[in-house]
Write a protein that holds these residues in place. Structure first.
Motif, PDB file in Angstrom:
ATOM      1  N   TRP A  13       0.843  -1.188   0.000  1.00 53.00           N
ATOM      2  CA  TRP A  13       0.000   0.000   0.000  1.00 53.00           C
ATOM      3  C   TRP A  13       0.880   1.241   0.000  1.00 53.00           C
ATOM      4  CZ3 TRP A  13      -4.582   1.823  -0.990  1.00 53.00           C
ATOM      5  CH2 TRP A  13      -5.011   3.016  -0.437  1.00 53.00           C
ATOM      6  N   ASP A  14       0.618   2.167  -0.910  1.00 54.23           N
ATOM      7  CA  ASP A  14       1.309   3.455  -0.960  1.00 54.23           C
ATOM      8  C   ASP A  14       0.355   4.473  -0.343  1.00 54.23           C
ATOM      9  OD1 ASP A  14       2.281   5.996  -1.678  1.00 54.23           O
ATOM     10  OD2 ASP A  14       3.178   5.229  -3.532  1.00 54.23           O
ATOM     11  N   GLU A  18      -2.301   6.707  -2.040  1.00 57.08           N
ATOM     12  CA  GLU A  18      -3.541   5.988  -1.741  1.00 57.08           C
ATOM     13  C   GLU A  18      -3.881   4.954  -2.818  1.00 57.08           C
ATOM     14  OE1 GLU A  18      -6.653   8.739  -0.755  1.00 57.08           O
ATOM     15  OE2 GLU A  18      -5.645   9.342   1.082  1.00 57.08           O
ATOM     16  N   THR A  19      -2.911   4.089  -3.052  1.00 56.71           N
ATOM     17  CA  THR A  19      -3.097   3.034  -4.049  1.00 56.71           C
ATOM     18  C   THR A  19      -2.290   1.803  -3.663  1.00 56.71           C
ATOM     19  OG1 THR A  19      -3.029   2.545  -6.415  1.00 56.71           O
ATOM     20  CG2 THR A  19      -1.200   3.805  -5.550  1.00 56.71           C
ATOM     21  N   PHE A  20      -2.772   0.646  -4.080  1.00 61.46           N
ATOM     22  CA  PHE A  20      -2.005  -0.581  -3.921  1.00 61.46           C
ATOM     23  C   PHE A  20      -1.056  -0.714  -5.097  1.00 61.46           C
ATOM     24  CE2 PHE A  20      -5.591  -1.777  -1.215  1.00 61.46           C
ATOM     25  CZ  PHE A  20      -4.919  -2.369  -0.148  1.00 61.46           C
TER      26      PHE A  20
END
Length: 62
Positions: A13-14, A18-20
């Motif tokens: 998770w970044d 806000e993204t995988f």
């Protein structure tokens, strides 16, 4: 149904973006050079088919 496959790597998770994302690195299987851009793009497509969008980040790929 298609043929089963296995590709190891990491799903992370970044928080900033806000993204995988998935990488082609694995603590157990990362010594094999067979996980390049085409293979990881296919993995990302499988995630998307399951309803989860992921980014591909290649580590150590030429």
């Amino acid at each position: 149904m298609g043929k089963q496959t296995r590709i190891s790597g990491e799903l992370l998770w970044d928080a900033q973006r806000e993204t995988f994302f998935i990488t082609n690195q694995s603590g157990r299987y990362s010594r094999h050079p067979d996980r390049g851009a085409p293979q990881m793009a296919q993995v990302a497509r499988h995630f998307e088919e399951g309803g989860m969008v992921v980014e591909v980040r290649l580590i150590g790929a030429p």
